[in-house]
Scaffold this motif. Structure first.
Motif, PDB file in Angstrom:
ATOM      1  N   GLU A   1       0.847  -1.194   0.000  1.00 12.45           N
ATOM      2  CA  GLU A   1       0.000   0.000   0.000  1.00 12.45           C
ATOM      3  C   GLU A   1       0.884   1.246   0.000  1.00 12.45           C
ATOM      4  N   PRO A   2       0.638   2.164  -0.945  1.00 12.87           N
ATOM      5  CA  PRO A   2       1.491   3.365  -0.986  1.00 12.87           C
ATOM      6  C   PRO A   2       1.259   4.265   0.224  1.00 12.87           C
ATOM      7  N   THR A   3       2.341   4.839   0.686  1.00 15.19           N
ATOM      8  CA  THR A   3       2.269   5.799   1.792  1.00 15.19           C
ATOM      9  C   THR A   3       2.329   7.212   1.216  1.00 15.19           C
ATOM     10  N   SER A   4       2.028   8.184   2.023  1.00 14.97           N
ATOM     11  CA  SER A   4       2.109   9.571   1.563  1.00 14.97           C
ATOM     12  C   SER A   4       3.555   9.933   1.216  1.00 14.97           C
ATOM     13  N   GLU A   5       4.518   9.341   1.920  1.00 14.55           N
ATOM     14  CA  GLU A   5       5.930   9.588   1.608  1.00 14.55           C
ATOM     15  C   GLU A   5       6.292   9.015   0.245  1.00 14.55           C
ATOM     16  N   MET A   6       5.793   7.823  -0.064  1.00 12.43           N
ATOM     17  CA  MET A   6       6.065   7.209  -1.368  1.00 12.43           C
ATOM     18  C   MET A   6       5.476   8.072  -2.489  1.00 12.43           C
ATOM     19  N   ILE A   7       4.264   8.530  -2.289  1.00 12.62           N
ATOM     20  CA  ILE A   7       3.600   9.355  -3.303  1.00 12.62           C
ATOM     21  C   ILE A   7       4.364  10.658  -3.500  1.00 12.62           C
ATOM     22  N   ALA A   8       4.807  11.263  -2.417  1.00 10.60           N
ATOM     23  CA  ALA A   8       5.591  12.506  -2.522  1.00 10.60           C
ATOM     24  C   ALA A   8       6.885  12.255  -3.301  1.00 10.60           C
ATOM     25  N   GLU A   9       7.529  11.122  -3.052  1.00 10.00           N
ATOM     26  CA  GLU A   9       8.767  10.798  -3.771  1.00 10.00           C
ATOM     27  C   GLU A   9       8.488  10.546  -5.249  1.00 10.00           C
ATOM     28  N   TRP A  10       7.414   9.857  -5.588  1.00  2.00           N
ATOM     29  CA  TRP A  10       7.050   9.644  -6.997  1.00  2.00           C
ATOM     30  C   TRP A  10       6.833  10.991  -7.696  1.00  2.00           C
ATOM     31  N   LYS A  11       6.127  11.874  -7.019  1.00  2.00           N
ATOM     32  CA  LYS A  11       5.857  13.192  -7.608  1.00  2.00           C
ATOM     33  C   LYS A  11       7.142  13.996  -7.780  1.00  2.00           C
ATOM     34  N   ARG A  12       8.059  13.893  -6.813  1.00  2.00           N
ATOM     35  CA  ARG A  12       9.334  14.597  -6.917  1.00  2.00           C
ATOM     36  C   ARG A  12      10.128  14.085  -8.126  1.00  2.00           C
ATOM     37  N   ILE A  13      10.197  12.773  -8.277  1.00  2.00           N
ATOM     38  CA  ILE A  13      10.919  12.180  -9.413  1.00  2.00           C
ATOM     39  C   ILE A  13      10.246  12.581 -10.719  1.00  2.00           C
ATOM     40  N   PHE A  14       8.919  12.535 -10.742  1.00  2.00           N
ATOM     41  CA  PHE A  14       8.182  12.936 -11.934  1.00  2.00           C
ATOM     42  C   PHE A  14       8.544  14.362 -12.334  1.00  2.00           C
ATOM     43  N   GLU A  15       8.512  15.277 -11.371  1.00  2.00           N
ATOM     44  CA  GLU A  15       8.804  16.683 -11.660  1.00  2.00           C
ATOM     45  C   GLU A  15      10.228  16.854 -12.171  1.00  2.00           C
TER      46      GLU A  15
END
Length: 141
Positions: A5-19
């Motif tokens: 299950e994704p955590t808010s930290e994982m989602i933030a890291e995905w978004k950072r890499i995406f950006e």
């Protein structure tokens, strides 16, 4: 491959890499036939001609809006299926979508990740922060 299950930290890291990376990536997605050929050349496999498994994978594609959008209009998935050890692999020749399953997740992860990176991303995939982040992370391994 996401296995928890994704955590808010994982989602933030995905978004950072995406950006950081999405503007530098270009569509490079391989066809289903290319993914299938790559798989057959790289792995020692046995054919797994199981209609129930193939139907399950086909339904996964046709019942998922994002995956179904990759099918040409009026075309149904064309699933090829294989077995490697205890893992079952299905590849749609139309879209390049694939499915890997086994009771042993450790057997699935390297196959899934390899096929994911080889297949690449199309224009729609490049808009998805999770797919971009996973592609970037796995490509750097």
């Amino acid at each position: 491959m996401l296995i928890k299950e994704p955590t808010s930290e994982m989602i933030a890291e995905w978004k950072r890499i995406f950006e950081e990376y999405h503007s530098t990536l270009t569509p490079n997605r391989k066809s289903g036939y290319e993914v299938d050929s790559y798989f057959r050349e790289k792995y020692s496999y046995q054919l797994f001609d199981n209609a129930e498994f193939q139907q399950m994978v086909s339904l996964n594609i046709t019942e998922n809006d994002f995956l179904r959008s990759k099918l040409p209009k009026g075309v149904l998935p064309n699933i090829q299926s294989y077995q490697i050890g205890e893992a079952f692999v299905a590849i749609d020749l139309c879209t390049g979508e694939f499915h890997v399953e086994s009771e042993n997740i450790e057997e699935v992860i390297p196959i899934f990740d390899d096929l994911f990176v080889y297949r690449g991303l199309d224009e729609d995939d490049l808009k998805n922060y999770f797919l971009v982040a996973e592609y970037v992370k796995l490509s750097k391994k």
